[in-house]
Design a protein around this motif. Structure first.
Motif, short mmCIF file in Angstrom:
data_model
loop_
_atom_site.label_atom_id
_atom_site.label_comp_id
_atom_site.label_asym_id
_atom_site.label_seq_id
_atom_site.Cartn_x
_atom_site.Cartn_y
_atom_site.Cartn_z
N UNK A 101 0.82 -1.21 0.00
CA UNK A 101 0.00 0.00 0.00
C UNK A 101 0.86 1.26 0.00
N UNK A 104 0.19 3.99 2.05
CA UNK A 104 0.43 4.41 3.42
C UNK A 104 0.15 3.25 4.37
N UNK A 105 0.64 3.37 5.58
CA UNK A 105 0.54 2.30 6.57
C UNK A 105 1.08 0.99 6.00
N UNK A 106 2.16 1.09 5.22
CA UNK A 106 2.64 -0.09 4.52
C UNK A 106 3.48 -0.98 5.42
N UNK A 107 4.22 -0.38 6.36
CA UNK A 107 5.00 -1.22 7.28
C UNK A 107 4.43 -1.08 8.69
N UNK A 108 4.61 -2.11 9.49
CA UNK A 108 4.07 -2.11 10.85
C UNK A 108 5.01 -1.35 11.78
N UNK A 109 4.54 -0.25 12.40
CA UNK A 109 5.43 0.58 13.20
C UNK A 109 5.96 -0.10 14.47
N UNK A 110 5.25 -1.14 14.95
CA UNK A 110 5.66 -1.76 16.21
C UNK A 110 6.69 -2.87 16.01
N UNK A 121 7.54 -10.93 9.01
CA UNK A 121 6.09 -11.04 9.09
C UNK A 121 5.50 -11.61 7.80
N UNK A 122 6.21 -11.41 6.70
CA UNK A 122 5.76 -11.98 5.42
C UNK A 122 5.65 -13.50 5.47
N UNK A 160 13.41 0.72 13.89
CA UNK A 160 11.96 0.75 13.76
C UNK A 160 11.57 1.67 12.59
N UNK A 194 9.73 4.15 12.28
CA UNK A 194 9.69 5.59 12.53
C UNK A 194 11.08 6.23 12.43
N UNK A 195 12.12 5.40 12.49
CA UNK A 195 13.47 5.96 12.45
C UNK A 195 14.07 5.99 11.04
N UNK A 255 8.99 -7.40 2.45
CA UNK A 255 8.10 -8.27 3.21
C UNK A 255 7.20 -9.07 2.28
N UNK A 256 6.66 -8.38 1.26
CA UNK A 256 5.77 -9.06 0.33
C UNK A 256 6.53 -10.09 -0.49
#
Lengths: 275, 267
Positions: A94, A96-102, A111-112, A144, A146-147, A160-161
């Motif tokens: 996607x 936006x919100x393409x990677x999990x921030x946590x 995670x893939x 992470x 965010x960095x 990941x995909x």
């Protein structure tokens, strides 16, 4: 219209169709999103770009491949089998919100393979390492999201995909939120990665230059009413090599201009109809 | 000259100010409050029996701590707050997630919960006493009543705010909807969830005092209420300040924990 827009003829059908749309339409409630039945055959390994303005149904068509929306009529076949709900065979990236921030970059890529039972933890880790390397993020494995920059986050999502090893790679304007330079870098990388992995890819964008640079084939959509305006064999027009010289070439410029004219003509007509 | 211009800078609309200025402003705010209080008492605007001086209240605070009244009662109140709060959270978190995850469950429960959460807790005190007497159950029940229904809806809203892209990404990576609850929904909403819980813990403090005033022989609410009966205004105020301090301390600890647990959020 110029010769680059001439109907390039449909791609090899029947036997060659890896992914196939058969008279697909989509209506949300009373709102038709894909009104004209849409049919298309996509051979394995092809990089197809759905190009068009917002509201032309291109994203919906792609989401239906992913099983995230279902056709109101018609069907979509992957290797001859109708597609159902979403699964690991059709991976999505996607805007936006393409990677999990946590999750760290590495955990995001792992995670893939999170829901695969046929792999050991070590195998997953190793495979994640390979794809991190492929997208050039090995040095940021423990960071992470965010960095890191927005472009890196999109690379995380792509890695990941790919790590999930889908049959089809679906991308919904993945570079839409990035600045121009970064975008061009990522387009270059994506094209290379796509060829290397051989994944059949559907890429949705409204950016004409991006489409021409990336695509083996472009489906140009017009809106109001939503319909296919052209099916262009970019591979035979510019060849397989995509680099910065191509961007500066006259051929690239002409193809781009022709598509823009096609889209603008459409918009002008729509404007006059509206007036 | 430069001083004047930098003071002007402090009053610029929606503009950050230096850290130092923030600290000084906070200190000045607190001091001017204490100063005004002290001034009102010193000028005999109000009789000391209604408004004792800051020093008297501080002395009462110290005495209450020293003679072993404050601490045991504070601990009783704290344990009531936390047991009711945990009881709320244990049910509210899964239920809120279910309400948002399965819209039909939400449709079934939301009108009911919306109705109950508008019932003011004090109005339910008589009913609680009829049902549970004046024992510990009454207090826990009242606190639970005051927080549970609010918290459920906040949890449901936190869950609803998780971007659809996260779920859809997981689906195309082979996750079944149920599997996304633990792997996507919970981690994605956790920072918000913890904020919601922190806020509802604050409400617990409000209700514990009400419950202890009405039906109790222990806790800080009881201490305050007893002091009132003997017109010991300094003790009443000291008790109130203690409640405020405990609340402030709890809140700051939870904020620190939040920052530590979710340090991946900040850049």
């Amino acid at each position: 219209m110029s010769n680059t827009l001439g109907n390039t003829g449909s791609m090899p059908d029947q036997a060659g169709a890896y992914l196939r749309f058969e008279s697909v339409t989509k209506t949300f409630g009373a709102v038709p999103v894909v009104q004209e039945p849409f049919s298309l055959d996509i051979p394995a390994g092809q990089f197809v770009v759905f190009l068009g303005p917002s509201g032309c149904g291109k994203t919906t068509l792609m989401r239906m491949i992913g099983g995230l929306d279902t056709p109101s009529s018609g069907r979509i076949l992957l290797q001859g089998q109708p597609v159902g709900g979403p699964d690991i065979r059709r991976g999505m990236v996607f805007q936006s919100y393409s990677s999990f921030p946590w999750l760290s970059v590495r955990k995001n890529v792992e995670f893939g393979m999170r829901f695969r039972r046929d792999m050991t933890k070590a195998q997953k880790r190793e495979r994640a390492g390979y794809f991190l390397d492929l997208v050039g993020l090995s040095d940021f494995a423990s960071s992470y999201p965010s960095r890191i920059s927005g472009g890196m986050r999109q690379r995380v999502a792509i890695a990941r995909t790919l790590a999930a090893d889908p049959d089809v790679l679906l991308m919904d304007e993945p570079f839409g939120a990035l600045d121009a330079n970064l975008r061009e870098d990522l387009q270059y990388e994506l094209r290379k990665i796509q060829k290397k992995s051989g994944k059949t890819t559907i890429f949705v964008t409204h950016d004409v230059e991006e489409a021409v640079f990336l695509a083996d084939r472009i489906i140009v959509f017009g809106s109001r009413p939503a319909r296919v305006m052209a099916d262009m064999d970019i591979l035979s027009m510019v060849g397989p090599v995509r680099d910065e010289t191509l961007r500066d070439s006259e051929r690239f410029f002409h193809i781009r201009t022709d598509i823009l004219h096609l889209l603008r003509g459409r918009l002008r007509e729509a404007g006059q109809e509206g007036a | 000259m430069s001083g004047a211009s930098s003071f002007g800078g402090l009053l610029r609309f929606r503009t950050a100010v230096p850290r130092m200025a923030v600290g000084v402003a906070a200190l000045l705010g607190a001091m001017s409050f204490l100063g005004a209080w002290w001034l009102i008492v010193a000028l005999h605007v109000v009789a000391p029996i209604f408004l004792p001086s800051p020093a008297t209240v501080a002395r009462a605070f110290w005495t209450m701590c020293a003679d072993g009244v404050a601490m045991p009662n504070a601990l009783i109140s704290i344990s009531r707050v936390w047991s009711a709060f945990l009881l709320s959270a244990i049910i509210a978190v899964p239920l809120g997630i279910l309400m948002s995850g399965y819209r039909i469950i939400g449709a079934f429960l939301e009108p009911l919960i919306d109705f109950i959460r508008y019932l003011p807790v004090p109005a339910l005190v008589p009913l609680a006493i009829i049902w549970f007497g004046v024992g510990e159950e009454t207090k826990i029940f009242l606190l639970w009543l005051g927080t549970f229904f609010q918290l459920v809806l906040m949890v449901a809203a936190d869950m609803k705010r998780v971007p659809g892209e996260y779920f859809e990404t997981a689906y195309t990576l082979g996750a079944k909807p149920r599997q996304t609850l633990g792997t996507v929904a919970l981690p994605a909403m956790l920072p918000q969830l913890m904020d919601s819980m922190r806020i509802s813990l604050g409400w617990c403090w409000t209700y514990v005092i009400i419950a202890e005033i009405v039906a109790s022989d222990s806790g800080l609410g009881f201490v305050i209420w007893t002091a009132r009966r003997f017109m010991k205004t300094d003790q009443v105020m000291a008790g109130v300040i203690m409640i405020g301090l405990i609340g402030l301390l709890t809140d700051q600890c939870l904020r620190l924990l939040h920052r530590f647990l979710f340090r991946y959020q900040s850049s």
